[in-house]
Enzyme design. Structure first.
Site, PDB file in Angstrom:
ATOM      1  N   THR A  43    -140.618 -37.129  19.134  1.00  0.00           N
ATOM      2  CA  THR A  43    -140.533 -36.963  20.587  1.00  0.00           C
ATOM      3  C   THR A  43    -141.833 -36.370  21.135  1.00  0.00           C
ATOM      4  OG1 THR A  43    -138.142 -36.638  20.464  1.00  0.00           O
ATOM      5  CG2 THR A  43    -139.247 -35.832  22.440  1.00  0.00           C
ATOM      6  N   HIS A  46    -144.332 -39.039  21.504  1.00  0.00           N
ATOM      7  CA  HIS A  46    -144.082 -39.815  22.726  1.00  0.00           C
ATOM      8  C   HIS A  46    -144.669 -39.089  23.945  1.00  0.00           C
ATOM      9  CE1 HIS A  46    -141.553 -42.983  21.121  1.00  0.00           C
ATOM     10  NE2 HIS A  46    -140.820 -42.095  20.478  1.00  0.00           N
TER      11      HIS A  46
END
Length: 366
Positions: A43, A46
């Site tokens: 994450t 990202h």
């Protein structure tokens, strides 16, 4: 209260900046933690790259990062469950506690969730503030670089244990760090044959280190055919999908055994078409969608596995960095030529950091 250095997502664009920011204020129901070690999550990559998911989800400017371990430095006046000097990590989902999901034992899917390091200030900094109710206590002898891995370990534990596992054939599709953890958890939980599938040879070698009985490189052979062959044509009884890749998801459903289980943790970036009739309905499959960790059942399960040494996460830690080397660390994560990448925030002798863990930065896989 002063300032600290923090890795900040300052602009809604790729990259990040290490800068001086205020030390967060500890509220009456919160605790202030001096962060000792953090780890990079997919994450976080990202967020760093700033893809469509990040654009639609992440609040800026903000210190990001959500996987950490540290020592309690301040306790809010209403806090009764945490003491100064305790070693802690924290659940990253900040939930409302009053909605139907929260009140029926499903707080991990609370629709009012705020996420530490994503929509709330995170831990890539010298200090972090967390809700006392979210604090997870760590044993004082647990190395900080292992403690910070418990959040992603919880993803793996919830995925593996979302259905019966003992003695069953298991395919872990996508052996990024959480998939690698899932391999170890499945073995520790009494699985039968554990098959690891990926397109990355480095990660497949790590999967063997974590206990995979067999590996499949789905770049060189069709995934579903390889899984069927590995199970003698019966199909895989438990499919743990960790990649989010549409072809991998389809391959997992195709290779799932009749009445098998498919647990989905990987996040596709677009819609995925499936042959529902052939590969799900007429097979009578059980499908589990996995997000986060069950609060707090999963944490107690992973603590049992870690504290009793049923699993060993040390081979997973392939590289350590100080926070000022974040650009190198994120480039390494993007390359996929690593296991778990750790930031050591305070590499001072006597902090509890184990020398052999810091040496993992030298690990090379053939």
């Amino acid at each position: 209260m002063g300032t600290m250095m923090g890795l900040v997502k300052a602009e809604r664009a790729p990259g990040a900046v290490l800068k001086e920011v205020p030390i967060p204020v500890c509220g009456p129901d919160e605790v202030l933690v001096r962060v000792k070690a953090t780890s990079i999550c997919g994450t976080d990559l990202h967020i760093y790259k700033w893809d469509a998911w990040a654009e639609s989800t992440v609040l800026t400017p903000n210190v990001f990062g959500h996987e950490f371990a540290g020592i309690v430095e301040e306790v809010g006046r209403d806090v009764t469950n945490v003491k100064l000097g305790e070693h802690v990590s924290a659940e990253g989902h900040i939930v409302c506690g009053v909605c139907k999901a929260c009140r029926t034992g499903n707080a991990h899917v609370c629709p009012n969730t705020r996420s530490f390091g994503i929509t709330a200030p995170g831990c890539f900094a010298e200090y972090a503030v967390v809700k006392a109710t979210n604090v997870i206590h760590n044993r004082a002898d647990m190395p900080f670089e292992i403690g910070c891995l418990q959040d992603p370990l919880g993803n793996a534990v919830q995925t593996v244990l979302s259905g019966d596992i003992v003695g069953k054939s298991v395919a872990v599709i996508g052996v990024g760090p959480i998939g690698l953890m899932a391999v170890a958890v499945a073995k520790a939980s009494g699985a039968g044959q554990v098959i690891a599938a990926d397109v990355n040879p480095y990660r497949l070698q790590l999967a063997e280190r974590m206990g995979a009985d067999r590996t499949v490189n789905s770049a060189s052979q069709p995934l579903s055919a390889a899984l069927m062959e590995a199970t003698g044509g019966e199909g895989v009884e438990v499919v743990l999908e960790m990649s989010g890749h549409p072809d991998a998801i389809r391959g997992g459903f195709e290779a799932a055994a009749p009445a098998g289980r498919v647990s989905l943790l990987g996040i596709p970036t677009r819609e995925v078409s499936l042959d529902l009739s052939r590969h799900i309905i007429f097979k009578g499959l059980h499908i589990e969608g996995i997000t986060g960790r069950r609060m707090y059942q999963t944490w107690y399960q992973l603590k049992g596995l870690l504290d009793q040494k049923r699993i060993d996460l040390r081979p997973l830690i392939t590289h350590t960095f100080t926070l000022d080397r974040y650009e190198e660390a994120f480039a390494l994560m993007a390359s996929g030529q690593c296991g778990k990448v750790i930031f050591i925030h305070d590499p001072v002798p006597g902090t509890g950091l184990k020398e052999e863990a810091i040496d993992y930065g030298q690990l090379e896989l053939a």
